[in-house]
Write an enzyme that holds these catalytic residues in place. Structure first.
Site, short mmCIF file in Angstrom:
data_model
loop_
_atom_site.label_atom_id
_atom_site.label_comp_id
_atom_site.label_asym_id
_atom_site.label_seq_id
_atom_site.Cartn_x
_atom_site.Cartn_y
_atom_site.Cartn_z
N TRP A 99 74.55 31.74 -2.91
CA TRP A 99 74.83 33.05 -2.96
C TRP A 99 75.73 32.77 -1.63
CZ3 TRP A 99 75.50 33.78 -7.77
CH2 TRP A 99 74.43 33.82 -8.72
N ASP A 166 73.90 41.28 1.33
CA ASP A 166 73.70 40.87 -0.17
C ASP A 166 72.04 41.01 0.50
OD1 ASP A 166 73.35 40.34 -2.49
OD2 ASP A 166 74.38 38.47 -2.12
N LYS A 190 68.03 43.08 -10.69
CA LYS A 190 66.76 42.34 -9.77
C LYS A 190 65.85 43.32 -10.31
CE LYS A 190 69.91 38.48 -9.89
NZ LYS A 190 70.42 38.12 -8.64
C1 LIG Z 1 72.02 37.38 -8.51
C2 LIG Z 1 72.47 37.41 -7.12
C3 LIG Z 1 74.31 38.17 -7.12
C4 LIG Z 1 74.81 37.06 -8.56
O1 LIG Z 1 75.00 38.27 -9.15
P1 LIG Z 1 75.80 39.03 -10.30
O2 LIG Z 1 75.51 40.14 -10.60
O3 LIG Z 1 75.00 37.87 -11.42
O4 LIG Z 1 77.02 38.46 -9.33
C5 LIG Z 1 74.35 37.06 -5.61
N1 LIG Z 1 73.26 37.44 -4.33
C6 LIG Z 1 72.30 37.32 -5.16
C7 LIG Z 1 71.16 37.55 -3.73
C8 LIG Z 1 71.86 37.30 -6.09
O5 LIG Z 1 69.94 37.01 -6.05
#
Ligand SMILES: *Cc1c(COP(=O)(O)O)cnc(C)c1O
Length: 356
Positions: A99, A166, A190
């Protein structure tokens, strides 16, 4: 116990959120309409939006000067919204996995990007520490929880430049000092809501500093001025997020949540470390409380498929590890109960008894 869902995302949510979502699909707020058909401009939905923003701020302790936005597009869309809004000359990225890398790749379209630290040398099994942060960066980007590799920052780092994080997979799982960050974002699927809504927490004073023109939908300022309603927001996911946040507040908030998350992680990591059939993949001090990665121990590699089937038969779903790590990953997000984790531990023990 029925199915126990260890999926990495979309993932488990509190039972009460599912129940209230189901009710609202049939009759939202007693108005005789479904949450799926109401206008986002209705006073009833506006109340949901307002409460969700307020709860989010309260639970995370978001200080004055920050805005909380709920947008579409997922965390992956933020990978380019962030440099669009913030990158004038140079941005720094810490490469802690897939990511983080994707985020860095998008930023390179807008200016110079530098990788200030990386754990790629050891397949992202640790969090880099003690690295220098150049003071001429427009911002530094980190990924606080690495969903795929099961590593997590356990403290909020100090950064001389605007810190962007993030937090897709550990938001509201533990207290965070928001004042150390300029921007925090993530996909809500999540830990908070079904897929479809993205949260962005942004400090007012970092905006308006780039010289490029911003398309409307990319411009944080515009979303702030319109209370996340410039266009149609993800109405249903926001409704479910409110239910999740109400549940979290009822439980005692983020501090209480962290205690439970620690307990769950301890139970499972203890088993991984003591069961002869399994071993963990991440460096101990950086182990994630949200995504617990493990593989078959040396000499037992052949048993991986058999264990997966064994666990599935006992109701444990979603434990297959990401293909880049292999083995197993048990995601123990906020809504996962201690009993759910204990059920997995019992399954591992039972399997060891048969095979050991
Ligand atoms: C799942 C995830 C993403 C991607 O998220 P989307 O909403 O599918 O674009 C980005 N960063 C992390 C840390 C993730 O766990």
């Amino acid at each position: 116990m029925g199915k126990v869902n260890f999926s990495a995302g979309p993932s488990i949510l509190p039972r009460i959120a599912f129940e209230n979502a189901a009710k609202a699909v049939l009759d939202f707020d007693g108005i005789g309409l479904s949450i799926l058909e109401v206008s986002h401009r209705s006073k009833e939905f506006q109340a949901v939006m307002d409460e969700t923003v307020a709860l989010f701020k309260e639970l995370l302790g978001v200080p004055e000067g920050y805005h909380v936005l709920f947008l579409g597009g997922g965390a992956s869309t933020q990978f380019f919204h962030i440099p669009y809004n913030l990158l004038e000359k140079k941005a720094g990225y810490v490469n802690t996995g897939v990511w983080a890398k994707k985020a860095m790749k998008e930023a390179a379209n807008f200016g110079e990007t530098v990788c200030v630290a990386s754990s790629e040398d050891k397949n992202f099994t640790y969090i880099p520490k003690g690295f220098d942060i150049p003071s001429d960066l427009d911002y530094l980007h980190i990924t606080t929880n690495n969903t795929i590799y099961g590593t997590e920052y356990h403290t909020d780092i100090d950064s001389p430049v605007t810190l962007v994080a993030d937090m897709s997979s550990d938001i509201l799982s533990r207290p965070v000092d928001v004042s150390k960050y300029g921007l925090i974002y993530g996909g809500a699927q999540k830990n908070l809501a079904p897929a479809g809504v993205t949260f962005v927490i942004v400090r007012e004073d970092i905006l308006g500093k780039v010289s490029r023109k911003l398309p409307s939908m990319v411009d944080y300022r515009l979303h702030i001025d319109n209370g996340s309603m410039y266009n149609t927001p993800p109405v249903f996911p926001i409704f479910v997020m409110r239910e999740t946040l109400r549940w979290l507040k009822g439980l005692g908030g983020v501090k209480e949540m962290e205690k439970i998350n620690r307990k769950k992680a301890e139970i499972l990591y203890d088993e991984i470390d003591s069961n002869p059939l399994f071993k963990g993949t991440a460096v101990k001090e950086d182990r994630s409380l949200m995504n617990i990665c493990f593989v078959m121990n040396d000499g037992f590699e052949d048993l991986a498929d058999e264990f997966r089937t064994f666990a599935t038969e006992r109701g444990m779903v979603g434990i297959k590890g990401h293909r880049l790590v292999g083995g197993f990953r048990a995601s123990t997000y906020n809504a996962m109960s201690v009993e759910g984790v204990q059920a997995l531990v019992d399954t591992m023990r039972e399997f060891a008894k048969i095979k050991g």
